[in-house]
Design an enzyme around this catalytic site. Structure first.
Site, PDB file in Angstrom:
ATOM      1  NE  ARG A  32      56.439  42.071  59.100  1.00  0.00           N
ATOM      2  CZ  ARG A  32      56.407  40.824  59.843  1.00  0.00           C
ATOM      3  NH1 ARG A  32      56.804  41.180  61.153  1.00  0.00           N
ATOM      4  NH2 ARG A  32      55.693  39.820  59.678  1.00  0.00           N
ATOM      5  N   GLY A 136      39.587  33.110  44.385  1.00  0.00           N
ATOM      6  CA  GLY A 136      38.804  33.548  42.924  1.00  0.00           C
ATOM      7  C   GLY A 136      39.285  34.661  42.036  1.00  0.00           C
ATOM      8  CB  ALA A 140      43.823  44.545  44.899  1.00  0.00           C
ATOM      9  CE  LYS A 191      45.207  33.383  40.512  1.00  0.00           C
ATOM     10  NZ  LYS A 191      45.604  34.731  40.222  1.00  0.00           N
ATOM     11  CG  ASP A 244      41.684  33.660  40.103  1.00  0.00           C
ATOM     12  OD1 ASP A 244      41.790  34.863  39.695  1.00  0.00           O
ATOM     13  OD2 ASP A 244      42.042  33.484  41.286  1.00  0.00           O
ATOM     14  CB  SER A 254      47.419  39.191  36.287  1.00  0.00           C
ATOM     15  OG  SER A 254      48.093  38.200  36.597  1.00  0.00           O
ATOM     16  CG  ASN A 256      51.179  35.516  38.919  1.00  0.00           C
ATOM     17  OD1 ASN A 256      52.140  34.976  39.426  1.00  0.00           O
ATOM     18  ND2 ASN A 256      50.351  36.018  39.547  1.00  0.00           N
ATOM     19  CD  GLU A 275      51.787  35.324  46.711  1.00  0.00           C
ATOM     20  OE1 GLU A 275      52.647  34.547  46.583  1.00  0.00           O
ATOM     21  OE2 GLU A 275      51.228  35.430  47.419  1.00  0.00           O
TER      22      GLU A 275
END
Length: 325
Positions: A32, A136, A140, A191, A244, A254, A256, A275
């Site tokens: 963006r 899955g 990154a 997950k 995952d 991660s 999370n 997320e």
């Protein structure tokens, strides 16, 4: 050569653009912010989003949505909570080609999965038999560095799924196909919630045994809700669920897990999109609607929202009535 457009230039969007670019495919990476995309195109990387990764020359970076008009496949890699707004704003600008949803999460406001958001938001003529989800166990940074990974591609249309599998697989990125679109997305979304719980246990020094218990019982929660929503249990036992889960519950790569660990240790929360935060409460709402017990997800949501401490959450889970496994 494949023409692939990746919409969303965060870490995972950059990683997918990179892996396809290294395969010699023509890729357009859209973001963006014009200034950031110009810098990304000039510097061939972004050390803040994806340290140490250089985008190949075949990846064109742009903030002009018109440059995706000739794409043969669209990968939507905006955050899960922004998918609806993005498609409502930009959907009319997208070509009527296969659309692969790559975010992992349940929309907090509508309780919809990513493909459900797309189906409800885009004009009917643009979505007929062209939706899929990519999910899955894949970090990154590892995908972008061409380390071996295996993901799940979920598509209800068998012919489209096989076509996308062939187009999107790479030498070091293996794709397994399923027609269980609900199961694949539920696993990828839930997950994250369990990873936050495991991070909290790690940060609070509760030990590896506690983490193993949270992962195992959390997997049972994921499976119960998935089946209640129409998923197949075996899908949750595959890459998009158990695979995952095992990845994200054991590494600070991660976001999370890293968030949960920081909270457990009483440290500042890390930045970036996490997320599982929005998905935790959405999962609890869905579980109540379908009569499914999800005590770990409920505890995570209560801690995130300040209604319960981590110690209080652990005490509540341990004091539940004894039962058969």
């Amino acid at each position: 050569m494949s023409r692939i457009a990746v919409l969303g230039a965060g870490a995972f969007g950059m990683a997918l653009a990179a892996v396809h670019g290294f395969e010699g495919r023509r890729v357009t990476l859209w973001g963006r912010d014009p200034a950031r995309m110009a810098a990304l195109d000039a510097n061939r990387g972004d050390p803040d989003r994806l340290p140490g990764v250089v985008l190949p020359d075949g990846v064109a970076c742009t903030a002009d949505i018109g440059r995706v008009a000739h794409a043969r496949v669209l990968l939507i890699v905006v955050s899960a909570q922004n998918t609806g707004a993005f498609l409502a704003e930009r959907g009319a600008d997208l070509p009527p080609v296969p659309l692969v949803l790559c975010a992992k999460g349940i929309d907090a406001g509508t309780l919809r999965l990513q493909t459900e958001i797309a189906a409800d938001t885009l004009p009917e003529a643009k979505i007929a038999a062209r939706l899929a989800a990519l999910t899955g166990p894949g970090f990154a940074g590892e995908i972008a560095r061409n380390l071996p990974s295996a993901l799940t591609l979920a598509c209800a249309d068998a012919a489209l799924g096989q076509s996308l599998q062939a187009r999107l697989a790479a030498r070091r990125l293996r794709l397994y196909l399923t027609d269980d679109v609900i199961g694949a997305q539920i696993g990828g979304a839930l997950k994250n919630v369990i990873a936050i719980a495991c991070g909290m246990a790690e940060g609070a020094g509760l030990g590896h045994s506690a983490r193993a218990a949270l992962m195992t019982r959390g997997f049972a929660e994921m499976t119960r809700l998935g089946v209640a929503l129409g998923a197949r249990a075996e899908t949750l036992a595959g890459l998009s669920g158990l695979g995952d889960l095992s990845l994200t519950c054991n590494s600070t790569q991660s976001r999370n897990f890293a968030l949960g660990k920081a909270m457990g240790a009483g440290a500042a929360r890390p930045g970036g999109t996490v997320e599982g935060v929005a998905t935790a409460r959405a999962a609890c709402t869905l579980s109540a609607r379908h009569g499914v017990e999800m005590p770990i997800a409920a505890a995570v949501a209560d801690v995130l929202e300040g209604r319960l401490t981590i110690d209080g959450a652990m005490d509540a889970l341990l004091s539940r009535p004894l039962r058969d496994e």
